[in-house]
Structures are given as structure tokens and as C-alpha cells.
Design a protein around this motif. Structure first.
Motif, PDB file in Angstrom:
ATOM      1  N   LYS A 147       0.652  -1.150   0.052  1.00  0.00           N
ATOM      2  CA  LYS A 147      -0.053  -0.159   0.181  1.00  0.00           C
ATOM      3  C   LYS A 147       0.878   1.228  -0.004  1.00  0.00           C
ATOM      4  N   ILE A 148       0.395   2.410  -0.558  1.00  0.00           N
ATOM      5  CA  ILE A 148       0.900   3.616  -0.646  1.00  0.00           C
ATOM      6  C   ILE A 148       0.360   4.635   0.166  1.00  0.00           C
ATOM      7  N   LEU A 149       0.927   5.730   0.834  1.00  0.00           N
ATOM      8  CA  LEU A 149       0.455   6.591   1.588  1.00  0.00           C
ATOM      9  C   LEU A 149      -0.046   7.744   0.857  1.00  0.00           C
ATOM     10  N   MET A 150      -1.321   8.242   0.930  1.00  0.00           N
ATOM     11  CA  MET A 150      -1.901   9.153   0.105  1.00  0.00           C
ATOM     12  C   MET A 150      -2.721  10.169   1.047  1.00  0.00           C
ATOM     13  N   VAL A 151      -2.724  11.376   0.588  1.00  0.00           N
ATOM     14  CA  VAL A 151      -3.645  12.407   1.255  1.00  0.00           C
ATOM     15  C   VAL A 151      -4.554  12.788   0.454  1.00  0.00           C
ATOM     16  N   ASN A 152      -5.814  13.160   1.010  1.00  0.00           N
ATOM     17  CA  ASN A 152      -6.973  13.572   0.218  1.00  0.00           C
ATOM     18  C   ASN A 152      -6.950  15.135   0.697  1.00  0.00           C
ATOM     19  N   ASN A 153      -6.544  15.952  -0.637  1.00  0.00           N
ATOM     20  CA  ASN A 153      -6.461  17.280  -0.291  1.00  0.00           C
ATOM     21  C   ASN A 153      -7.914  17.802  -0.251  1.00  0.00           C
ATOM     22  N   LYS A 154      -8.316  19.068   0.387  1.00  0.00           N
ATOM     23  CA  LYS A 154      -9.515  19.580   0.639  1.00  0.00           C
ATOM     24  C   LYS A 154     -10.309  19.809  -0.695  1.00  0.00           C
ATOM     25  N   GLY A 155      -9.708  20.167  -1.848  1.00  0.00           N
ATOM     26  CA  GLY A 155     -10.153  20.355  -3.242  1.00  0.00           C
ATOM     27  C   GLY A 155     -10.678  19.123  -3.708  1.00  0.00           C
ATOM     28  N   GLY A 156     -10.411  17.960  -3.085  1.00  0.00           N
ATOM     29  CA  GLY A 156     -10.845  16.602  -3.537  1.00  0.00           C
ATOM     30  C   GLY A 156     -10.021  15.852  -4.426  1.00  0.00           C
ATOM     31  N   THR A 157      -8.959  16.485  -4.649  1.00  0.00           N
ATOM     32  CA  THR A 157      -7.676  15.700  -5.434  1.00  0.00           C
ATOM     33  C   THR A 157      -6.957  14.831  -4.179  1.00  0.00           C
ATOM     34  N   TRP A 158      -6.322  13.620  -4.892  1.00  0.00           N
ATOM     35  CA  TRP A 158      -5.499  12.720  -4.054  1.00  0.00           C
ATOM     36  C   TRP A 158      -4.246  13.066  -4.393  1.00  0.00           C
ATOM     37  N   GLU A 202      12.509   9.797   6.218  1.00  0.00           N
ATOM     38  CA  GLU A 202      14.047   9.822   5.507  1.00  0.00           C
ATOM     39  C   GLU A 202      13.694   9.831   4.020  1.00  0.00           C
ATOM     40  N   VAL A 203      14.281  10.757   3.515  1.00  0.00           N
ATOM     41  CA  VAL A 203      14.124  10.833   1.840  1.00  0.00           C
ATOM     42  C   VAL A 203      15.367  10.013   1.196  1.00  0.00           C
ATOM     43  N   GLU A 204      14.982   9.450   0.076  1.00  0.00           N
ATOM     44  CA  GLU A 204      15.969   8.579  -0.829  1.00  0.00           C
ATOM     45  C   GLU A 204      15.978   9.263  -2.079  1.00  0.00           C
ATOM     46  N   GLU A 205      15.838   8.205  -3.287  1.00  0.00           N
ATOM     47  CA  GLU A 205      16.261   8.988  -4.589  1.00  0.00           C
ATOM     48  C   GLU A 205      15.095   9.396  -5.045  1.00  0.00           C
ATOM     49  N   VAL A 206      14.996  10.015  -6.360  1.00  0.00           N
ATOM     50  CA  VAL A 206      13.915  10.492  -7.049  1.00  0.00           C
ATOM     51  C   VAL A 206      13.236   9.450  -7.595  1.00  0.00           C
ATOM     52  N   ALA A 207      11.953   9.345  -7.736  1.00  0.00           N
ATOM     53  CA  ALA A 207      11.199   8.157  -8.261  1.00  0.00           C
ATOM     54  C   ALA A 207      10.420   8.698  -9.522  1.00  0.00           C
ATOM     55  N   ALA A 208       9.993  10.027  -9.549  1.00  0.00           N
ATOM     56  CA  ALA A 208       9.528  10.415 -10.770  1.00  0.00           C
ATOM     57  C   ALA A 208       9.690  12.020 -10.784  1.00  0.00           C
ATOM     58  N   VAL A 209       9.636  12.541 -12.162  1.00  0.00           N
ATOM     59  CA  VAL A 209       9.624  13.772 -12.463  1.00  0.00           C
ATOM     60  C   VAL A 209       8.355  14.209 -13.345  1.00  0.00           C
ATOM     61  N   ASN A 210       7.279  15.008 -12.910  1.00  0.00           N
ATOM     62  CA  ASN A 210       6.230  15.119 -13.770  1.00  0.00           C
ATOM     63  C   ASN A 210       6.233  16.954 -13.996  1.00  0.00           C
ATOM     64  N   GLU A 211       5.595  17.261 -15.118  1.00  0.00           N
ATOM     65  CA  GLU A 211       5.634  18.682 -15.494  1.00  0.00           C
ATOM     66  C   GLU A 211       4.220  19.046 -15.806  1.00  0.00           C
ATOM     67  N   ILE A 249      -2.424  -0.495  -4.660  1.00  0.00           N
ATOM     68  CA  ILE A 249      -1.823   0.083  -5.970  1.00  0.00           C
ATOM     69  C   ILE A 249      -2.895   0.262  -6.818  1.00  0.00           C
ATOM     70  N   PRO A 250      -3.895  -0.519  -7.245  1.00  0.00           N
ATOM     71  CA  PRO A 250      -4.986  -0.275  -8.292  1.00  0.00           C
ATOM     72  C   PRO A 250      -5.746   0.765  -7.982  1.00  0.00           C
ATOM     73  N   PRO A 268      -3.860   9.343 -12.253  1.00  0.00           N
ATOM     74  CA  PRO A 268      -3.643   8.562 -13.764  1.00  0.00           C
ATOM     75  C   PRO A 268      -2.455   9.315 -14.296  1.00  0.00           C
ATOM     76  N   TYR A 269      -1.825  10.427 -13.755  1.00  0.00           N
ATOM     77  CA  TYR A 269      -0.840  10.866 -14.505  1.00  0.00           C
ATOM     78  C   TYR A 269       0.322  10.242 -14.355  1.00  0.00           C
ATOM     79  N   HIS A 270       0.533   8.750 -13.761  1.00  0.00           N
ATOM     80  CA  HIS A 270       1.507   8.147 -13.865  1.00  0.00           C
ATOM     81  C   HIS A 270       1.336   7.110 -14.799  1.00  0.00           C
ATOM     82  N   PRO A 271       1.406   7.373 -16.273  1.00  0.00           N
ATOM     83  CA  PRO A 271       1.126   6.416 -17.193  1.00  0.00           C
ATOM     84  C   PRO A 271       1.370   4.964 -17.027  1.00  0.00           C
TER      85      PRO A 271
END
Length: 136
Positions: A18-29, A59-68, A108-109, A116-119
Motif C-alpha cells: 500500500k501507498i500513503l496518500m492524502v486527500n486534499n480539501k479540493g478533492g484531489t488525491w 527519510e528521503v531517498e532517491e527521485v522516483a519521478a519528475v512530472n511537469e 496500488i490499483p 492517472p498522470y503516472h502512465p
């Protein structure tokens, strides 16, 4: 157009897949994280933002993704840098109820549906790795 850098923490609970996620007040995860402040490194920002949102020390590790993205309506050109991270201390609790409505471990599903922005799906972040180097 205003440049906005955002640093996120990709925190994976391996034993539960499982992945830790936050639900932002605007309704986006999203992953825990937020905007980098003036004079702050990306690593400092993701540590601070994760603590401010979830109460967790990471503790921060390596970069996993860069999105723009370019948000014309806001006049923002955003760069999203996602770091792999591990929890080192703290208990999950919403620190800013005006900003975050929920903090949840998501499979994950479901994370793929919410982000969805991680193709290749968020599971691709488990395999992705690039060093982060701060050149002082």
C-alpha cells in the motif's frame, strides 16, 4: 507564468503493498508533499511538507519521478518531483484540517485510479530510481 516546484513523498508499505496518500480539501488525491519555499532544497521541502500534512518524520531517498504541468488558468508552470521515502518516526494524523481531509494507505490499483498522470501506474515508481544531488 509563475514557476512552482512541488516535492512529494512516495511512501510504500511493502508488507501490505500500500501507498500513503492524502486527500486534499479540493478533492484531489496525492502523495504527501507540497510547494518548495524560497531558499529551501527539494529534500527539505518534502520532509517539511510531509510532517506538516501527516505528522510523520521521513527519510528521503532517491527521485522516483519528475512530472511537469502547465496550469494556464492559474498561470502556473509546475514541476513535481517525487522522492521515495521511509517513515522514521511519528504517528499518522492530519495536521492541517483546512488543507487535508484524509490520510490513507491505499492499494496500488486504487492509487492508479486516483493518480492517472503516472502512465505506467504508481507501481512503476517502485522500480524507478535516480539520484538526487544538491550542489551547494
Amino acid at each position: 507564468m509563475l514557476r512552482v516546484d512541488v516535492a512529494y513523498a512516495f511512501i510504500y508499505k511493502e508488507d501490505e503493498h500500500k501507498i500513503l496518500m492524502v486527500n486534499n480539501k479540493g478533492g484531489t488525491w496525492s502523495f504527501p508533499g507540497g510547494a518548495v519555499e524560497q531558499g529551501e532544497t527539494l529534500k527539505q521541502a518534502v520532509i517539511r511538507e510531509t510532517k506538516e500534512e501527516t505528522g510523520l518524520t521521513i527519510e528521503v531517498e532517491e527521485v522516483a519521478a519528475v512530472n511537469e504541468a502547465i496550469f494556464k488558468e492559474k498561470g502556473h508552470h509546475a514541476l513535481f518531483i517525487t522522492f521515495k521515502a521511509k517513515i522514521v518516526d511519528g504517528e499518522i494524523s492530519i495536521q492541517d484540517k483546512d488543507e487535508i481531509s484524509e490520510i490513507v494507505w491505499i492499494d496500488i490499483p486504487k492509487a492508479n485510479e486516483l493518480m492517472p498522470y503516472h502512465p505506467n501506474g504508481v507501481e512503476s515508481l517502485l522500480k524507478s530510481s535516480s539520484p538526487y544531488i544538491f550542489q551547494a
